[in-house]
Each structure stands twice: as C-alpha cells, then as structure tokens.
Write a protein that holds these residues in place. Structure first.
Motif, PDB file in Angstrom:
ATOM      1  N   GLU A 160       0.830  -1.204   0.000  1.00 28.92           N
ATOM      2  CA  GLU A 160       0.000   0.000   0.000  1.00 28.92           C
ATOM      3  C   GLU A 160       0.867   1.257   0.000  1.00 28.92           C
ATOM      4  O   GLU A 160       0.544   2.243  -0.682  1.00 28.92           O
ATOM      5  N   ILE A 161       1.969   1.247   0.757  1.00 31.42           N
ATOM      6  CA  ILE A 161       2.880   2.396   0.759  1.00 31.42           C
ATOM      7  C   ILE A 161       3.479   2.590  -0.630  1.00 31.42           C
ATOM      8  O   ILE A 161       3.534   3.713  -1.154  1.00 31.42           O
ATOM      9  N   ARG A 162       3.921   1.501  -1.233  1.00 33.82           N
ATOM     10  CA  ARG A 162       4.477   1.597  -2.594  1.00 33.82           C
ATOM     11  C   ARG A 162       3.457   2.183  -3.557  1.00 33.82           C
ATOM     12  O   ARG A 162       3.767   3.088  -4.347  1.00 33.82           O
ATOM     13  N   GLU A 220       3.141   5.906  -2.993  1.00 32.61           N
ATOM     14  CA  GLU A 220       4.320   6.684  -3.368  1.00 32.61           C
ATOM     15  C   GLU A 220       4.556   6.692  -4.877  1.00 32.61           C
ATOM     16  O   GLU A 220       5.257   7.567  -5.390  1.00 32.61           O
ATOM     17  N   LYS A 234      -4.916   5.888   0.400  1.00 35.38           N
ATOM     18  CA  LYS A 234      -4.399   6.840   1.380  1.00 35.38           C
ATOM     19  C   LYS A 234      -5.111   6.668   2.715  1.00 35.38           C
ATOM     20  O   LYS A 234      -4.493   6.816   3.779  1.00 35.38           O
ATOM     21  N   LEU A 281      -3.410   4.009   4.715  1.00 39.40           N
ATOM     22  CA  LEU A 281      -2.156   4.475   5.307  1.00 39.40           C
ATOM     23  C   LEU A 281      -2.414   5.456   6.448  1.00 39.40           C
ATOM     24  O   LEU A 281      -1.705   5.434   7.468  1.00 39.40           O
ATOM     25  N   GLU A 300       5.777   7.804   6.353  1.00 41.24           N
ATOM     26  CA  GLU A 300       5.535   6.396   6.679  1.00 41.24           C
ATOM     27  C   GLU A 300       6.712   5.789   7.452  1.00 41.24           C
ATOM     28  O   GLU A 300       6.511   5.029   8.401  1.00 41.24           O
ATOM     29  N   LEU A 315      11.246   0.822   7.226  1.00 40.50           N
ATOM     30  CA  LEU A 315      10.717   0.802   5.869  1.00 40.50           C
ATOM     31  C   LEU A 315      11.900   0.861   4.916  1.00 40.50           C
ATOM     32  O   LEU A 315      12.673   1.832   4.935  1.00 40.50           O
ATOM     33  N   TYR A 337       9.376  -2.167  -1.893  1.00 44.85           N
ATOM     34  CA  TYR A 337       9.120  -1.691  -0.528  1.00 44.85           C
ATOM     35  C   TYR A 337       8.962  -2.888   0.406  1.00 44.85           C
ATOM     36  O   TYR A 337       8.264  -3.856   0.060  1.00 44.85           O
TER      37      TYR A 337
END
Length: 643
Positions: free
Chosen positions: A371-373, A376, A417, A420, A498, A509, A605
């Motif tokens: 989800e972060i990847r 970003e 988002k 996150l 993050e 991370l 990630y």
C-alpha cells in the motif's frame, strides 16, 4: 454538497410541487414477477393506496449507496404504465430522465404502476436475471414514491421461472429460503437489502456473539454436470470459505459493540465470465462477487474482501458521514470523509486478517508495504488530499468515462491513502499513549457518540458525523492534539512520513530498486500489434522531458521492435542517462524522439523489524501486531451448519 443535509426526498426538478403534496403515509405494496430469464427482464408492480394528492411521482435512483457514481438506472426501464384500482389507464408524463409523474385526480385513491427492467449485470450495484439466478440490487430496480421513502411497505415475489420451481430466496429479509413476502420498514431498507434467488447454490450458517451468520454461495462451476470430483472440490472450497469467515467475524465482533441485528447474510458469487469482481456493504448483509470459479485463490480473495465489507456494518452503515443518510437518490451526495469510511475500513480488514490468524505478521507487513508503494508511485499524491479524493469520488468510482482524463497523474485513491492514514493514526495513538490506547478506542468512541446517539431525523438511528468530529474523537481518546496531523495529511498533501511512523513500532521501511531493473522512461503502456501505446506519462519523467505523450505508439527502441518485447527488457541493455532514439507513431505519422533514460525505479518496498528496538518501540509493536484489545483469538465453539 457535503455541507447540506437533505432531510426530504424531493428532488430539484419538482421540489416546489412535491412540497405541497400530502405527506400522510401511503400504503405501498411491491411485487416481482420473474417469468422471462432468457430476456433478462424483471417485472415490477407497485400498488399505492390512500392516494390523496393530484399527482404522484415514481422515481428510480440515479445511483446506489456504497458506489459513488451516477449510473442513471432509468435507462433500463421499459413499458411503464399507470392504472387506477379498476385497471383503467392513468395519464403520466416524464418531467426528467428518472421520474414518472402520474395524474391521480381520477384514480379513486389507488394507483398501480407497472414496468419492466432489463437486468443482465452481475455487480454490486446492478442486477442480473438469467436461467441460473436472480441477483437484485434494489436501487437499479425499485422506484420510490417521491416524498414517501420513509413509509413502510411490503415486497412479494409473485412468480418464479417455471423451469426452476425449487429456487431458494435469500436476502437480509428472509427467515427461510421459501419465504416470498416481506415487510420492509422503508424504501431505504428495501434498496439496502440485495436479493439472491437461485437453484444451484449452497447455504450454511454459524453463530458468533449470539448472532446468526448465513453464507450463501452461488458458483458457476467449470466442471461438467454430474462431475463428482469437481463437486467435491467445490464443497471443500465452500467449507474453507465459511470456516475462514468464522475467524474474521469473531475477530471483528470482538472489537466493536454488538450490532443491532439477529442475522447477517453473506452472499458470494464465483463467476468466471465477468470482467471484474466487486463487493458491496449493506446494513445486515453483504454481496461479494469474485471473477473466476471457486478455488483456493478466489476463496482467499473472497475472505479478504469479506473482512472489509463486514467491518462496514459498523463503519459507514451505522457510523456514517453526515452526507450519507438520508440520501438524495437523484444526484451526487458529496462527503470529504470516504478516506475514513472506506480507507480505514480497508485498514481494519488487514488488521483483522492478522488478528484472526489468517495472516501472519509477515503477510500483514507485506500488504502494508504494498500500500505504501502504491501511494508513493502516484503522481497525484502531491496535488490531491485525502478529503479531496473523497469529495471527487463521483468522477472516478467506477463511473463511466467517455472523455479522456488525466486521472493517472492528478488523483489518488481514498482507499489507499485512507489505509495508510489508518495505520499512521493507530501507531501515533499507541506511541503517544505508551501503548494504552489505539485506533480501536477511537472507533468505539465514534460509534457510541454518533450511532448510539438519539436519532437526528427520519433516517434510522443516530446521526452522521462531520469531518471535524474525527479529529475531536482522536483528541478525546489520546488527551492530546492531532490537529497538525490532520492539517498536514488529511486536509493537506504533505508527504506521508511512513518511515518515521513505522519506526515508532521498531520497524524499518526499506525502499530499493529491483536487482535486475534497468533504466526507465516513466510511462504506462498497453500492448498493440505494432508496439506499445502510451496510456500515461509521469510528470517530470524522461518521457515527459523528451516530449512523449499519452496516445503515442512506441514502435522501436534504437531500431529494435517493441511488438514482441517489453519496454523493460529493451531498456535493460542501456545505462541510466543514455540517450536512446525511439520510433514513435503519432496521429498516423512516424517520427524519432530521443529520450535520456531515468535511473531504475525505486519500487521495492518492505517493512522489517529493527534488531535494536527500544522497550517503548517494542511495546507499540507488540501491541499493534499482537492479539490485543480483546479483538483476536480463537473462534472455538462456532459451528458451521449447512441446509
């Protein structure tokens, strides 16, 4: 939009007229005839008694709650007619695309509306009627009488297809599969309760926290009729699905207050011939549609989807943004809070897949890293906030797009988002309270303050929240001030920290490029016979700086064709910074454009535990990743029964 709470159902085209109508409750009886599955036509009859107004408006919604897109369901209505109690035709007109206005002056107080709806889409918003089943989502089929959505009504299935006399009827209304008549408290509840009527489907149930949960599975099997081996596999997969649901339900029921229903119904479809799956939440049921026949892979995806849809019974169906109930079904209902209603729900789906034991810690952290990847990699993250993404959902939440858009570069997902933000809020709360509080506590406070509050109007229990109420709840639980957090990351578009947030839980991370990655030019493409068609260009990328554009067709790289080889593989032979000529077709004209290649993308990630975490970090990490707050654990004692 969000700032106006619609308390009446009158819509803009006839608001002055509707305001003068008699608001005395009508007697409303809805009827279904299902006689033409090969033509996909559902026949609807609405009998209205105690009519005293000179006109009444029958209205079909333009959208369906839970799907923030205008679909104009009226396009599939045909053969509308209006009759009085003796069967004589009554005059009617259409003042707008979704309203049928009936002159009732000579009706004798009784009006019968009849029409047919074409239904051939298996989807959480649409309906499907064919020789295998009827799947009915009410907003796409049932009209309402304007000004009377809150009136009680009955629904009766008058006729089933003759060749399928043993079809089961299952919905959030049914107490048995043979029940054909239902008493419904309001139109809102009518369309919030999907109906599945099927012959080749299975039904099982289990108990948890003194509630009954039913699991209906409708599967288009890929095996031959009578294939005992295939049926044994299907039976095993259905049992796996139900047993894994037991663990998820147990975990989520353990975290939140008991919901106000006796029975909850899961409706699953496994269909190999649809273009996309779907999931849709309802007050005491959910409908989940998987692309593909029932298998280990589709069952896993179905359970993950169910973890999201089931948590919605608290977050959005009961604890709801102020704009989402009562509904104006004729137009968009805007809210800036979908990041919380949808995104935080997705976060809790992941949390409960972990707490239930269906996911390991590594599974959970891997999904969050993904989800972060995804976030970003979105160019739009610098220009669209979580609130703006929520507010503008009507542009892109499965809405039909005839006009080309720049959504790839200008938007973000409020799901992504929001997930996150849920993670970050949870870790910040745990850290600031030294592990004593969590986002779980915020959810329970919000539920108590808004859903368990006295009813604020005609639309069900409780009242909706405004965006500021979310911040107030976090501050109340923590005794701190999260204003800056909300200003930066919810209202604003500042980069999400993050890595710093994960460090609060003793987690690193890590971001890197793939070991075998070559240079990139920053485009998305789709394959065609002659090469690769550019679908979007990342702002500031090598392609952007060189003048490449969406819709360009990349034919060659330095005379090497792209028709049979990926762009990624073609570019591996060059170092970053190399100036490489591309043959490009634009508006049927070929030209050569030289591109200076970007470095390999940093798109790997991962989240790993720190080897030297402090005691405080370990407290946050173990509370977050462990079975805490009474929310996880075994579901021993829940027994699955089939019928």
């Amino acid at each position: 939009m969000f700032w106006i709470l619609f308390l009446f159902s009158s819509h803009a085209s006839n608001a002055p007229l509707a305001a003068g109508l008699d608001s005395t409750p009508l007697e409303l009886n809805y009827h279904l005839r299902l006689s033409q599955p090969s033509m996909h036509l559902v026949e609807v009859r609405i009998d209205v008694a105690r009519v005293s107004s000179p006109i009444i408006d029958f209205v079909l919604p333009a959208w369906s709650p839970g799907r923030y897109a205008i679909y104009n369901f009226a396009k599939n209505v045909q053969e509308f007619e209006a009759l009085d109690g003796s069967g004589r035709p009554l005059p009617w007109t259409q003042p707008d695309k979704q309203t049928w206005r009936v002159d009732t002056q000579n009706s004798g107080g009784t009006v019968r509306a009849r029409y047919r709806v074409y239904a051939n889409d298996l989807n959480g918003s649409f309906s499907q009627f064919d020789s295998s089943h009827l799947n009915l989502n009410g907003a796409s089929v049932y009209m309402y009488v304007d000004g009377h959505k809150e009136d009680p009504l009955t629904l009766t299935v008058d006729e089933l297809p003759a060749m399928m006399p043993a079809w089961k009827i299952v919905s959030g209304f049914t107490s048995s599969t043979g029940q054909k008549s239902f008493t419904v408290p309001s139109y809102d509840r009518l369309i919030d309760t999907p109906v599945e009527i099927c012959g080749e489907c299975s039904l099982s149930e289990f108990r948890d926290h003194d509630k009954t949960f039913r699991v209906l599975v409708h599967n288009y099997s890929t095996g031959e009729s009578g294939d005992s081996v295939q049926e044994a596999r299907n039976t095993a997969m259905r049992a796996t699905l139900a047993n894994e649901l037991i663990t998820v339900v147990h975990s989520e029921m353990g975290m939140m207050p008991p919901p106000d229903f006796d029975t909850y119904t899961f409706i699953f479809h496994f269909a190999p011939d649809i273009s996309a799956g779907d999931g849709m939440e309802h007050l005491n049921s959910t409908q989940i549609i998987m692309r593909g026949s029932i298998s280990e892979g589709t069952v896993q995806e179905a359970v993950e989807t169910a973890a999201h849809e089931f948590f919605h019974l608290w977050n959005v169906k009961r604890l709801r943004p102020a704009a989402l109930g009562p509904f104006d079904y004729t137009r968009e209902n805007y809210t800036p809070s979908l990041w919380f209603a949808e995104g935080v729900t997705s976060y809790y789906a992941y949390v409960h897949l972990l707490r239930s034991g269906l996911w390991s810690r590594d599974d959970f952290l891997k999904r969050l890293a993904t989800e972060i990847r995804n976030f970003e990699m979105e160019p739009g993250r610098a220009m669209m906030s979580a609130e703006s993404s929520s507010f503008h959902a009507w542009f892109y939440d499965r809405a039909p797009q005839m006009q080309e858009t720049n959504f790839d570069n200008s938007t973000i997902s409020y799901y992504n988002k929001g997930e996150l933000l849920g993670m970050m809020l949870d870790l910040e709360i745990r850290s600031r309270t030294h592990g004593q509080k969590s986002l779980d506590d915020v959810m329970r406070v919000l539920y108590h303050n808004f859903y368990q509050a006295p009813a604020a109007g005609i639309y069900g229990q409780g009242r909706g929240y405004e965006e500021k109420d979310l911040l107030d709840a976090v501050n109340t639980v923590t005794g701190g001030d999260f204003t800056e957090f909300f200003e930066k990351y919810v209202h604003g578009t500042e980069p999400l920290p993050e890595a710093q947030t994960l460090a609060l839980a003793g987690l690193n991370l890590k971001v890197s490029a793939a070991p075998d990655a070559g240079p990139s030019i920053g485009v998305s493409t789709q394959a065609e016979d002659l090469g690769l068609r550019i679908t979007s260009v990342r702002p500031g990328s090598a392609a952007d700086l060189a003048g490449l554009s969406a819709d360009d067709l990349l034919i060659n790289v330095d005379e090497l064709p792209l028709a049979m080889t990926s762009l990624r593989d073609r570019l591996k032979i060059y170092p970053p910074g190399a100036e490489v000529p591309f043959t490009v077709e634009r508006h049927s004209h070929q030209e050569r454009i030289t591109v200076k290649l970007d470095p390999p993308p940093m798109d790997l990630y991962s989240i790993k535990e720190m080897s030297a975490a402090t005691d405080e970090q370990k407290t946050v990490r173990d509370g977050w990743l462990g079975l805490v707050n009474g929310a996880g654990g075994s579901s021993a004692g829940a027994a699955l029964t089939s019928r």
